[in-house]
Design an enzyme around this catalytic site. Structure first.
Site, PDB file in Angstrom:
ATOM      1  N   HIS A 128       0.811  -1.113   0.006  1.00 12.90           N
ATOM      2  CA  HIS A 128       0.151   0.096   0.069  1.00 12.90           C
ATOM      3  C   HIS A 128       1.022   1.312  -0.008  1.00 12.90           C
ATOM      4  CE1 HIS A 128       0.698  -0.596   4.316  1.00 12.90           C
ATOM      5  NE2 HIS A 128       0.493   0.395   4.645  1.00 12.90           N
TER       6      HIS A 128
ATOM      7  N   HIS B 225       1.455   3.866   1.942  1.00 15.26           N
ATOM      8  CA  HIS B 225       1.910   4.558   3.109  1.00 15.26           C
ATOM      9  C   HIS B 225       3.563   4.413   3.099  1.00 15.26           C
ATOM     10  CE1 HIS B 225      -1.823   4.317   5.964  1.00 15.26           C
ATOM     11  NE2 HIS B 225      -2.092   5.154   4.977  1.00 15.26           N
TER      12      HIS B 225
ATOM     13  N   ASP C  13       6.020   4.403   5.221  1.00  9.27           N
ATOM     14  CA  ASP C  13       6.652   3.403   5.764  1.00  9.27           C
ATOM     15  C   ASP C  13       6.925   1.910   5.119  1.00  9.27           C
ATOM     16  OD1 ASP C  13       4.189   3.177   6.572  1.00  9.27           O
ATOM     17  OD2 ASP C  13       4.609   1.956   8.432  1.00  9.27           O
ATOM     18  N   HIS C  14       6.051   1.970   4.125  1.00  7.15           N
ATOM     19  CA  HIS C  14       6.002   0.592   3.133  1.00  7.15           C
ATOM     20  C   HIS C  14       6.499   0.900   1.651  1.00  7.15           C
ATOM     21  CE1 HIS C  14       3.840  -1.902   5.971  1.00  7.15           C
ATOM     22  NE2 HIS C  14       3.563  -0.805   6.470  1.00  7.15           N
TER      23      HIS C  14
ATOM     24  N   HIS D 199      -7.510  -0.254   5.395  1.00  3.77           N
ATOM     25  CA  HIS D 199      -6.372   0.671   5.987  1.00  3.77           C
ATOM     26  C   HIS D 199      -6.305   1.735   5.048  1.00  3.77           C
ATOM     27  CE1 HIS D 199      -2.954   1.189   8.321  1.00  3.77           C
ATOM     28  NE2 HIS D 199      -2.145   1.320   7.478  1.00  3.77           N
TER      29      HIS D 199
ATOM     30  N   ASP E 126      -0.438  -3.661   6.011  1.00  7.33           N
ATOM     31  CA  ASP E 126      -1.173  -3.423   7.172  1.00  7.33           C
ATOM     32  C   ASP E 126      -2.627  -3.833   7.333  1.00  7.33           C
ATOM     33  OD1 ASP E 126       1.464  -2.324   8.003  1.00  7.33           O
ATOM     34  OD2 ASP E 126       0.778  -0.120   7.806  1.00  7.33           O
TER      35      ASP E 126
ATOM     36  N   HIS F  78       4.281  -5.503  10.341  1.00  7.92           N
ATOM     37  CA  HIS F  78       4.861  -4.820  11.524  1.00  7.92           C
ATOM     38  C   HIS F  78       4.769  -5.918  12.594  1.00  7.92           C
ATOM     39  CE1 HIS F  78       4.254  -0.335  10.574  1.00  7.92           C
ATOM     40  NE2 HIS F  78       3.590  -0.844   9.825  1.00  7.92           N
TER      41      HIS F  78
END
Length: 297
Positions: free
Chosen positions: A97, A99, A101-102, A153, A178, A216
């Site tokens: 996805h 975001h 941090d990915h 998400h 996530d 995570h």
């Protein structure tokens, strides 16, 4: 994670956690489903690469071809070092996805591997070259990948179900980003309880031995909430024992495990209905997420 009293099958499956190996036994798969084979069947393995404080990137490896896809390669240097250590060449990036941090490593990935396609679920994915949608399929070497759209998400959340050829030792895996965590799920930043219920129900249709590769390391916090909501559940108690034993930080679980101990996949269970006040699954999911967001246990 490992089952304390289960036989150790990992000498047959070095890519499997002891828990996943025990799941093979518990689901009564025929011996041929996980025999160590020297045939032409693809040898698939997954290598976790911890990044940031609690994220996971992964290498999805076709051992026979010595190639790999990098899943959510936020830290390209670390991912490349892991590939070098495994003596495999990175040939693609797979993004769960948008975001940061990915997907935040995608531009650096594209610069480092200019010929490698970058897969993802929307044009919000940096450096995207291969847009995918639900039920799309592609291959990395001899590894088959099926895309599962799980919007909630984020609306571009894609989970990737990966399998090797028939007769391979690995039971299959799913990269869940996530959406699904060990004993938990992601927040509904761009979606609703109804969407998360649909997403987790979708993932729940995968074979129970499917190994979950989430985005995570949230296990301890998710377990605390599951124990609060469903304290008498033997599966939650089993997960608690695994965490106490220190297995949570080094092993993966399965779809079958999550269906047993993850409260977000047990909306019709009596403890979850009691905790949330009941109602339609979407309402139960919304309330359960609210309870988790406010939980300080």
């Amino acid at each position: 994670m490992r089952v304390l009293c289960a036989p150790n099958l990992t000498h047959l499956h070095p890519h499997l956690s002891p828990l996943a190996a025990s799941r093979l036994r518990l689901t009564n798969l025929p011996r041929s489903s996980f025999s160590f084979s020297t045939s032409s069947a693809c040898s698939m393995k997954v290598l976790p690469v911890p990044v940031r404080d609690d994220n996971y990137a992964y290498l999805l490896v076709d051992d026979d071809a010595n190639i790999a896809a990098a899943v959510d390669p936020y830290d390209v240097q670390k991912v490349r070092a892991a590939a070098d250590a495994a003596r495999v060449s990175i040939v693609a990036a797979i993004t769960t996805h948008h975001h940061f941090d990915h997907s935040g490593g995608n531009q650096a990935f594209a610069a480092a591997f200019p010929d490698a396609p970058v897969y993802g679920g929307s044009d919000k994915i940096p450096a995207l070259t291969k847009l995918v949608k639900d039920k799309d399929e592609f291959r990395i070497g001899n590894i088959h990948i099926r895309c599962l759209a799980t919007p909630c998400h984020t609306q571009d959340s894609i989970c990737y179900y990966v399998t090797a050829s028939a007769g391979a030792a690995h039971p299959g895996g799913v990269f869940t980003g996530d959406t699904l965590f060990v004993a938990g799920c992601g927040r509904f930043f761009e979606g609703t309880g109804a969407q998360m219920h649909a997403a987790l129900a979708y993932l729940g249709t995968l074979p129970p031995q499917t190994v979950v590769y989430d985005g995570h390391e949230y296990t301890k916090g998710s377990l605390a909430f599951a124990r609060h909501v469903d304290p008498a559940n033997p599966a939650v108690q089993r997960l608690d024992a695994l965490v106490q034993d220190g297995a949570a930080d080094r092993e993966r679980t399965t779809v079958g495990d999550e269906r047993e101990w993850n409260p977000f996949m047990r909306l019709d269970s009596e403890p979850v209905l009691k905790a949330t006040g009941g109602g339609e699954p979407s309402a139960v999911m919304d309330k359960l997420r609210e309870l988790k967001n406010n939980f300080r246990g």
